[in-house]
Enzyme design. Structure first.
Site, PDB file in Angstrom:
ATOM      1  N   ASP A   1       8.595 -32.365  25.721  1.00  0.00           N
ATOM      2  CA  ASP A   1       9.864 -31.794  26.166  1.00  0.00           C
ATOM      3  C   ASP A   1      10.220 -30.630  25.248  1.00  0.00           C
ATOM      4  OD1 ASP A   1      12.514 -31.835  27.594  1.00  0.00           O
ATOM      5  OD2 ASP A   1      13.218 -32.314  25.575  1.00  0.00           O
TER       6      ASP A   1
ATOM      7  N   GLU B   1      17.341 -24.173  22.070  1.00  0.00           N
ATOM      8  CA  GLU B   1      18.768 -23.854  22.121  1.00  0.00           C
ATOM      9  C   GLU B   1      19.063 -22.582  21.309  1.00  0.00           C
ATOM     10  OE1 GLU B   1      21.221 -27.291  21.280  1.00  0.00           O
ATOM     11  OE2 GLU B   1      19.732 -28.647  22.130  1.00  0.00           O
TER      12      GLU B   1
ATOM     13  N   TYR C   1      27.209 -31.324  28.991  1.00  0.00           N
ATOM     14  CA  TYR C   1      28.169 -31.932  28.072  1.00  0.00           C
ATOM     15  C   TYR C   1      28.389 -30.940  26.933  1.00  0.00           C
ATOM     16  CZ  TYR C   1      23.452 -33.494  26.679  1.00  0.00           C
ATOM     17  OH  TYR C   1      22.106 -33.532  26.388  1.00  0.00           O
TER      18      TYR C   1
ATOM     19  N   ASP D   1      13.136 -28.321  23.951  1.00  0.00           N
ATOM     20  CA  ASP D   1      14.597 -28.263  23.845  1.00  0.00           C
ATOM     21  C   ASP D   1      14.971 -27.036  23.014  1.00  0.00           C
ATOM     22  OD1 ASP D   1      17.294 -28.688  23.565  1.00  0.00           O
ATOM     23  OD2 ASP D   1      17.124 -30.802  23.085  1.00  0.00           O
TER      24      ASP D   1
END
Length: 533
Positions: free
Chosen positions: A303, A307, A375, A305
């Site tokens: 995965d 950011e 979120y 991720d």
């Protein structure tokens, strides 16, 4: 889901041919089968499954016509070309070779909805149903007839929950310390039985390469019998210990559960900028680490991720709009078609925001699914407020920033061409809160972050549910006002609403951050699993 069997007319015509005295077994041909995976009126998502017959395929090409009223705007897992309303889809470099009997799928988005099927479909020049390349205009009497097999739709690589949806949860490597949350807790809470996938967070991206995040927690920490998934203690000379070995034991107990190693996150995304300068080298490093012989059987994929690509998180990246697509494409090419390759992405649906500066639709072709982090839209980093729910499902009157809600992100991604079935809705298993608040409703002023067990302004659901019980709901989520503090968080009831939304939108499922925030009996994960059925 509507299933359209391409070649059904060919099969019917074959039944009219007289059957001779002798019979023989003929080779099973390759087939291509179309289904409408999702239809939302103004558009649709189509899926074609290519299945090799008795002989393997070294490559494949599917072509067909669409009715004049329909068109395809984007595709994934295949290279698309078009001429008028004739569309051709060719395999990617990593999914062209199929062993005998094996299958692979590609998909596309089009408009408007209501498509009943494709026309004149051919697979490598032959009818998609497996008939002859150039059928005679009239039936020919032959001594032997082999019925055309009915093409089948191969399930996705992960069938998911009983409702067909994926339920994915993050497990943090550092949870074994102060939180005292271990892999065994996934079993005792009932969480492991409900999840389809675990994301193990995080690996680092030092120097533009995948690297170990915490070697002690990952593969060195020794577990006693009472701490271990299977009740067997680690030994001093054991070749693999720590979380990796416990995950191995968990997968043995739950054979359908899959685990992905997640790299990056808020703190460790800085190395992606260097990775974007040499995606092939990054992919090579990740493959070598994930497939290390000591734990290769633990992980089913990787995965990413990041950011955030071409935007700012803890650090800022200026690699350009294609950087993310180039990185995940290289990872897919290295890991191959059988591995899971996924990504957690921004959920900034504002005009000109993070979703607009990176080609997420282009990247989707290399990914099994994408997880917009729906979120942390609002929180006490804005110390004086206004108070607002950190995970609103929809917009509402008075929301501090338009586009900062789950639905805005989902709709923007779909409009850009990301297939709904490749999107998972995010849920936080925690609350975010302010102190010095005098107004019970959202939109009040504050003096700072409310105190939390591990960090100011944030608290696990298992704590906040009794620390500051719900006093109201807004935009599909809940909030509590108590003793001058204002907290927003999701509950089993609001999660049920979010899962209904995910199903109505045709999403691939849902994911959450992170497992240790739930109650000991898994209240929230149970709500997610039940809602996705």
């Amino acid at each position: 889901m509507r299933r359209i069997t391409i070649g059904s007319f060919i099969a019917a015509a074959a039944l009219l041919v007289p059957v001779g005295i002798g019979t023989a077994t003929a080779a099973t041909p390759a087939t291509a089968t179309y289904v409408t995976a999702s239809d939302w009126g103004t558009g649709f998502e189509g899926k074609v499954t290519v299945k090799a017959g008795t002989s393997p395929l070294t490559s494949w090409k599917v072509e067909f016509d669409l009715p004049a009223a329909n068109s395809v705007s984007s595709a994934w897992d295949a290279d698309m070309t078009k001429s008028g309303n004739h569309y051709t889809f060719a395999n990617k470099p990593w999914n062209g070779a199929l062993a005998a009997g094996a299958s692979v799928s590609f998909g596309f988005n089009g408009a408007p909805g209501g498509l009943s099927g494709v026309l004149n479909c051919k697979l490598n020049g032959a009818p998609c149903g497996g008939g002859p390349t150039e059928p005679s205009p009239t039936p020919t009497v032959t001594p032997t007839v082999t019925p055309t097999p009915t093409p089948t739709v191969t399930p996705t690589d992960d069938p998911g929950t009983p409702g067909g949806k994926k339920l994915v949860g993050y497990f943090t490597e550092w949870g074994v310390y102060g939180r005292n949350y271990h892999v065994k807790n996934l079993a005792t809470s009932g969480t492991a039985a409900k999840l389809t996938h675990i994301l193990y967070a995080f690996g680092n991206t030092t120097g533009g390469r995948c690297s170990i995040g915490d070697s002690y927690a990952d593969y060195d920490k020794a577990y006693t019998a009472d701490q271990s998934v299977d009740g067997v203690a680690d030994t001093w000379d054991q070749p693999l210990r720590g979380n990796f070995n416990q995950l191995r034991k968990l997968k043995k107990a739950y054979p359908n559960l899959k685990v992905l190693w997640s790299f990056g996150g808020w703190t460790w995304s800085g190395g992606f900028t260097q990775a974007a300068a040499n995606p092939a080298a990054f992919a090579e490093s990740c493959y070598n680490l994930v497939k290390d012989p000591r734990w290769a059987d633990v992980f089913d994929g990787i995965d990413i991720d990041w950011e955030y690509p071409n935007a700012c998180g803890l650090t800022c990246d200026t690699s350009g709009p294609n950087a993310f697509k180039n990185v995940v494409s290289a990872v897919r090419a290295k890991f191959g078609s059988s591995a899971l390759v996924t990504a957690a992405i921004t959920a900034d649906g504002s005009s000109g925001g993070k979703l607009d500066v990176t080609d997420y639709a282009g990247a989707a072709a290399s990914l099994n699914w994408l997880m917009p982090m729906t979120y942390d839209f609002f929180g006490a980093w804005d110390a004086k407020g206004p108070t607002a729910p950190h995970s609103p499902l929809t917009s509402y009157t008075g929301i501090p920033k338009e586009g900062f809600n789950s639905d805005a992100a989902i709709q923007k991604l779909k409009a850009k061409g990301v297939p709904a079935s490749k999107l998972l809705l995010g849920v936080g298993f925690y609350g975010r809160g302010w102190t010095g608040v005098t107004q019970a409703a959202p939109g009040g002023t504050a003096t700072g972050a409310a105190p939390g067990t591990y960090e100011a302004g944030i608290e696990d659901y298992k704590v906040i549910k009794t620390k500051c019980p719900v006093t109201g709901t807004v935009a599909g989520t809940a909030y509590g006002f108590c003793g001058g503090q204002w907290w927003s968080y999701d509950t089993p009831a609001t999660i049920a609403g979010k899962m209904t939304y995910a199903k109505n939108q045709g999403l691939g499922g849902a994911f959450f951050w992170e497992t240790s925030g739930d109650t000991a009996n898994g209240e929230l994960v149970s709500a997610m699993a039940g809602g996705l059925r």
